[in-house]
Write a protein that holds these residues in place. Sequence first.
Motif, PDB file in Angstrom:
ATOM      1  N   TYR A  32     -16.109   2.432-100.880  1.00  8.52           N
ATOM      2  CA  TYR A  32     -16.323   2.583-102.320  1.00  8.52           C
ATOM      3  C   TYR A  32     -17.590   1.825-102.731  1.00  8.52           C
ATOM      4  O   TYR A  32     -17.518   0.703-103.237  1.00  8.52           O
ATOM      5  CB  TYR A  32     -15.097   2.085-103.081  1.00  8.52           C
ATOM      6  N   MET A 115      -3.002  -5.002-113.376  1.00 11.91           N
ATOM      7  CA  MET A 115      -2.775  -3.673-112.789  1.00 11.91           C
ATOM      8  C   MET A 115      -1.426  -3.632-112.073  1.00 11.91           C
ATOM      9  O   MET A 115      -0.729  -2.621-112.104  1.00 11.91           O
ATOM     10  CB  MET A 115      -3.891  -3.326-111.804  1.00 11.91           C
ATOM     11  N   GLN A 120      -0.129   0.065-112.146  1.00  9.75           N
ATOM     12  CA  GLN A 120      -1.345   0.813-111.783  1.00  9.75           C
ATOM     13  C   GLN A 120      -1.598   0.754-110.270  1.00  9.75           C
ATOM     14  O   GLN A 120      -2.164   1.692-109.699  1.00  9.75           O
ATOM     15  CB  GLN A 120      -2.558   0.248-112.526  1.00  9.75           C
ATOM     16  N   LEU A 127      -1.208   8.015-105.654  1.00  9.41           N
ATOM     17  CA  LEU A 127      -2.254   9.035-105.814  1.00  9.41           C
ATOM     18  C   LEU A 127      -3.260   9.017-104.656  1.00  9.41           C
ATOM     19  O   LEU A 127      -4.373   9.498-104.788  1.00  9.41           O
ATOM     20  CB  LEU A 127      -2.975   8.846-107.148  1.00  9.41           C
ATOM     21  N   GLY A 128      -2.860   8.452-103.539  1.00  7.78           N
ATOM     22  CA  GLY A 128      -3.649   8.592-102.319  1.00  7.78           C
ATOM     23  C   GLY A 128      -4.717   7.548-102.084  1.00  7.78           C
ATOM     24  O   GLY A 128      -5.662   7.799-101.329  1.00  7.78           O
ATOM     25  N   THR A 129      -4.604   6.380-102.719  1.00  5.83           N
ATOM     26  CA  THR A 129      -5.608   5.342-102.503  1.00  5.83           C
ATOM     27  C   THR A 129      -4.950   4.073-101.975  1.00  5.83           C
ATOM     28  O   THR A 129      -3.911   3.663-102.482  1.00  5.83           O
ATOM     29  CB  THR A 129      -6.319   4.992-103.828  1.00  5.83           C
TER      30      THR A 129
ATOM     31  N   PHE B 111      -4.961   4.306-115.466  1.00  5.50           N
ATOM     32  CA  PHE B 111      -5.979   3.300-115.135  1.00  5.50           C
ATOM     33  C   PHE B 111      -6.771   3.012-116.410  1.00  5.50           C
ATOM     34  O   PHE B 111      -7.484   3.887-116.922  1.00  5.50           O
ATOM     35  CB  PHE B 111      -6.883   3.800-114.018  1.00  5.50           C
ATOM     36  N   TYR B 122      -8.338  11.771-110.970  1.00  9.81           N
ATOM     37  CA  TYR B 122      -8.165  10.802-109.879  1.00  9.81           C
ATOM     38  C   TYR B 122      -7.471  11.380-108.634  1.00  9.81           C
ATOM     39  O   TYR B 122      -7.995  11.257-107.530  1.00  9.81           O
ATOM     40  CB  TYR B 122      -7.410   9.569-110.397  1.00  9.81           C
ATOM     41  N   PRO B 123      -6.306  12.053-108.789  1.00  8.32           N
ATOM     42  CA  PRO B 123      -5.676  12.603-107.584  1.00  8.32           C
ATOM     43  C   PRO B 123      -6.511  13.682-106.903  1.00  8.32           C
ATOM     44  O   PRO B 123      -6.479  13.814-105.675  1.00  8.32           O
ATOM     45  CB  PRO B 123      -4.347  13.172-108.088  1.00  8.32           C
ATOM     46  N   ASN B 126      -9.136  11.727-104.885  1.00 10.83           N
ATOM     47  CA  ASN B 126      -8.702  10.749-103.882  1.00 10.83           C
ATOM     48  C   ASN B 126      -7.669  11.245-102.888  1.00 10.83           C
ATOM     49  O   ASN B 126      -7.460  10.597-101.867  1.00 10.83           O
ATOM     50  CB  ASN B 126      -8.176   9.491-104.586  1.00 10.83           C
ATOM     51  N   GLN B 127      -6.994  12.340-103.207  1.00 13.75           N
ATOM     52  CA  GLN B 127      -6.006  12.819-102.241  1.00 13.75           C
ATOM     53  C   GLN B 127      -6.681  13.771-101.261  1.00 13.75           C
ATOM     54  O   GLN B 127      -7.086  14.860-101.637  1.00 13.75           O
ATOM     55  CB  GLN B 127      -4.842  13.503-102.971  1.00 13.75           C
ATOM     56  N   ARG B 173      -1.772  14.080-115.253  1.00 14.47           N
ATOM     57  CA  ARG B 173      -2.246  13.543-113.971  1.00 14.47           C
ATOM     58  C   ARG B 173      -1.255  13.872-112.846  1.00 14.47           C
ATOM     59  O   ARG B 173      -1.656  14.165-111.721  1.00 14.47           O
ATOM     60  CB  ARG B 173      -2.426  12.022-114.089  1.00 14.47           C
TER      61      ARG B 173
END
Lengths: 256, 288
Positions: A32, A115, A120, A127-129, B111, B122-123, B126-127, B173
């Motif tokens: 990132y 967060m 969060q 969400l894949g992170t 967020f 976002y998904p 990032n997915q 989302r």
Amino acid sequence: MLDALKGPVKSVQDFCVLSGGALRNVFRKPHYADDILLQMETIGVGSVPIVMITGFFSGAVMAMQMGRGLQDYGQTGRTGQFVSIILVRELGPVLTAVMVAGQNSSGIASEIGSMEVTEQIDAMRALGTDPVQKLVTPRMIATAIMLPCLTILDDFIGMIGGGIMAKVLFAVPGRQYWSTVWRALAWSDVGQGLTKPFMYSFAVSLIGCYYGLRTTGGTQGVGRATTQAVVTASVLIFIMDFFIGRIFLWISQLGQ
Amino acid sequence: MAEKIQPTGVADTSDAASLLRFENVRVTFDGDDEKPALNGVSFNVRRGETRILLGAAGSGKTVLLKTAMGLECATGGRVFLFDEDVTHKSERELFDIRAKVGMLFQESALFDSMTVAQNVAYPLLNQKAVSMPRDKMEPAVRSSLRFVELEGQMGKYPSELSGGMRRRVAIARAVVTNPPLLLYDSPTAGLDPITAHTIMALIVKERDKDNTTALVVTHRYQDGNLVANFRYNPNSGHLDPVGPDGTKTIFMVMKEGKLVFEGSQTELEANRDPYVMKFVKQPQSEAA
């Protein structure tokens, strides 16, 4: 007795796992870059004013006190030498790291802590992170780059502060002051002066992230995490300072 | 203790594929075996079903959802998502499976440093399993926000939105990748009755529009009643009542980490257990 030790041992273990994960992510995708640059600005550029102020006054105070002592021996002309060695080897790295810890370990802990308590971090995982990859590694890299730079700035501003005091209080000519400052420094001092902030940067960033990620108990928990992060990072910096100083001393003794 | 009964009177889905299965799942925190957050929980969510999970605060509803997503680790038993055992999978291995599940968190969990549009995108970004071309992302985000009627709020930050709007953005989302399974954690908690109805109507609309499977955690019986007895009418854009058990809706009730009831709405209302009865109110007309 064993039960009392369980908690601290588990905390150390969790911190080591987090640090290992953050270091491993340096070599793993995704990277990132935007987050690293953003953190470099927040941690680095954001800390410039406090680093300059503390650097200037620490250098000035040192010259003032050293000059007084040296005056008894008629050696005020060597003020620059003492200011330079103490600033570059010890005071610059430690003071800068403690100031940056005060500003950024707390900032990191409160940001990540908020967060965490608002889910969060869980959302990020859902969400894949990987939160370590997205939040911890960029802060670690940014601090590792910026803390040595801030230390160089702190050292230089401190030398200027020392020079002004040496000139005003003890009438040391500027040329003489800067000459002694320059000649007092060996490559090993510069090496030590840059290795230390690099090592401290991991304490500043990872301790902040660690306390942020383990935050529980709402806003009160965020406040607690923030305080713990600053205290632990500052204590760790002083402990590391002792051991890194000892290692450099041992290396210099080997070379003789 | 309430009687645990098998669902009857609901549409037969026994042949449908299992999307989420718990087998005797146990979850404890900090090694506290005396008070498990989940204790011997077993159930099977099949494709097309909607499950309503009722329970008091602290009964383990949120832990159950997080365990289903692999956000919490089961200390005993096994969890299957899309017939894949996710109980002991690493975080990275879970990412691809999680991409098939949309989740709405209790407090939206948007967020706060990102705009509404960035949150919804976002998904998609990032997915890895989603892999959508960049030029198709913006229409997808726009379409998802149009679904929750917030297309005009794309540039706003979550802090600028009301609680209900934040919940709707979180739904956008969750559904932007069109996941076949959706997990809703207390979607109406802390909302006024009108906004709560809007949110539940969106959940029904999403179920009927895309035929998704859902697990809805709530402590409000009327939320479950709405899901069980109304269908989204694409022509009128409203919710129309359907007959008793006309939707594949199964109710579950949790008490102190245990699943104490599983069955249809009719069975739930007939149940005489004092704890279960506390959650049941006589259904009233909910659709606007």
